[in-house]
Design an enzyme around this catalytic site. Structure first.
Site, PDB file in Angstrom:
ATOM      1  N   GLY A  22     -27.443 -30.874 108.253  1.00 42.65           N
ATOM      2  CA  GLY A  22     -27.374 -30.625 109.688  1.00 42.65           C
ATOM      3  C   GLY A  22     -26.121 -31.203 110.310  1.00 42.65           C
ATOM      4  N   GLY A  26     -24.615 -32.231 117.023  1.00 40.43           N
ATOM      5  CA  GLY A  26     -25.361 -33.429 117.369  1.00 40.43           C
ATOM      6  C   GLY A  26     -24.996 -34.646 116.562  1.00 40.43           C
ATOM      7  N   GLY A  28     -25.436 -35.261 113.403  1.00 34.36           N
ATOM      8  CA  GLY A  28     -24.798 -34.945 112.134  1.00 34.36           C
ATOM      9  C   GLY A  28     -23.309 -34.717 112.269  1.00 34.36           C
ATOM     10  N   SER A 146     -37.618 -41.671 113.710  1.00 36.39           N
ATOM     11  CA  SER A 146     -37.605 -41.595 115.171  1.00 36.39           C
ATOM     12  C   SER A 146     -38.567 -42.632 115.723  1.00 36.39           C
ATOM     13  CB  SER A 146     -38.030 -40.194 115.635  1.00 36.39           C
ATOM     14  OG  SER A 146     -38.298 -40.176 117.027  1.00 36.39           O
ATOM     15  N   TYR A 171     -44.385 -33.224 115.930  1.00 37.38           N
ATOM     16  CA  TYR A 171     -43.097 -33.901 115.749  1.00 37.38           C
ATOM     17  C   TYR A 171     -43.332 -35.354 115.350  1.00 37.38           C
ATOM     18  CZ  TYR A 171     -38.479 -35.851 116.691  1.00 37.38           C
ATOM     19  OH  TYR A 171     -37.275 -36.504 116.576  1.00 37.38           O
TER      20      TYR A 171
END
Length: 298
Positions: A22, A26, A28, A146, A171
């Protein structure tokens, strides 16, 4: 107490090969930009070749000598994950694998193999790709968690969300799975006598394109809230520390040091007791092998 880690603390990476999933946007992208500026050869593992090429062009505009290459990788498709892994294994060895790619609170969607998208991409895709290439990684395997994991619960009886779907709960579950995976992977690597280590990180609350699925009123307010959250560049600091920090050890979990781990320089982060539960991690590992058909063999 340390002042905390930022991009300025990333040392020379010349001669190192680092794969970032990714990497075109963002966090990445910011990780890739900094690593390339420090001399690493960065492999951008992304779904979209055009977006990856555009990201490489942006980086080369700032770092003309950047060593960059593209590897197609779609974590929502186990067949493509296997193809990508074969390509990686056929190439030069990798010093660091940064598992950064993920999705956040989309409408209910399924992967190609029928998994709920967030669990399928964030955990199962990461598990499968890492499981296929881990023997090709010499130094570190970074897995992105997260602060949302703190409310996460994994319903093993409904991983496909066939009975119910709440995007935020799914999530949270996927991010809990990421940390369970990281801790179990590091335990297994150590037990196998491997020098490769698994390290976790999280960006706090960073304003990236992952917020595109927020409800419209919240998306509208995002610019007003920006001063209170991390930028993508700041949110990348824990990932950069996990990938390059001199004093990082296997099983470490890193994140912002500000109030609630929302913003600030990177340092030690807090994982819940559930995230550190070896029994739950072993159950998740076994189910992940069953669902993906990938047995890491450690």
């Amino acid at each position: 107490m340390s002042k905390g880690f930022t991009a300025d603390d990333v040392g020379a990476q010349t001669g190192r090969r680092i794969l970032v999933t990714g990497a075109n946007a963002g966090l990445g992208f910011e990780v890739t930009r900094v690593l390339a500026a420090r001399g690493a050869h960065v492999v951008l593992a992304c779904r979209d070749a055009d977006k990856a090429e555009a990201a490489m062009d942006r980086i080369r505009a700032d770092v003309p000598a950047a060593e960059l290459s593209f590897q197609p990788l779609d974590l929502a498709d186990l067949d493509q994950i296997r193809e990508a892994a074969e390509a990686v294994l056929a190439g030069p060895r990798i010093d660091v694998l940064v598992n950064n790619a993920g999705v956040m609170i989309p409408p209910k969607t399924l992967t190609k193999q029928g998994f709920e998208l967030q669990f399928g991409v964030n955990h199962l895709g990461t598990f499968a790709f890492t499981g296929l290439v881990h023997r090709h990684i010499d130094d570190r395997i970074v897995i992105t968690g997260s602060i949302a994991h703190k409310g996460g619960e994994i319903d093993f009886s409904d991983l496909s969300a066939s009975r119910s779907y709440h995007n935020w709960q799914r999530y949270q579950a996927s991010k809990l799975a990421n940390l369970l995976h990281m801790f179990e992977l590091d335990r297994r690597l150590g037990a196998a006598g491997r020098s490769t280590q698994a390290i976790g990180c999280h960006p706090g609350v960073a304003l990236t394109e992952l917020t595109r699925h927020l409800p419209l009123p919240l998306r509208t307010m995002t610019p007003l809230a920006a001063p209170f959250f991390n930028s993508a560049a700041q949110g990348a600091w824990p990932t950069l520390q996990a990938a390059t920090g001199a004093h990082v050890q296997g099983g470490d979990y890193l994140g912002p040091q500000g109030l609630g781990e929302i913003t600030g320089r990177s340092g030690p982060a807090r994982a819940t007791r559930t995230a550190r539960d070896p029994k739950l991690a072993k159950e998740l590992w076994a189910r992940s092998v069953e669902l993906t058909g990938v047995d890491p063999g450690i």
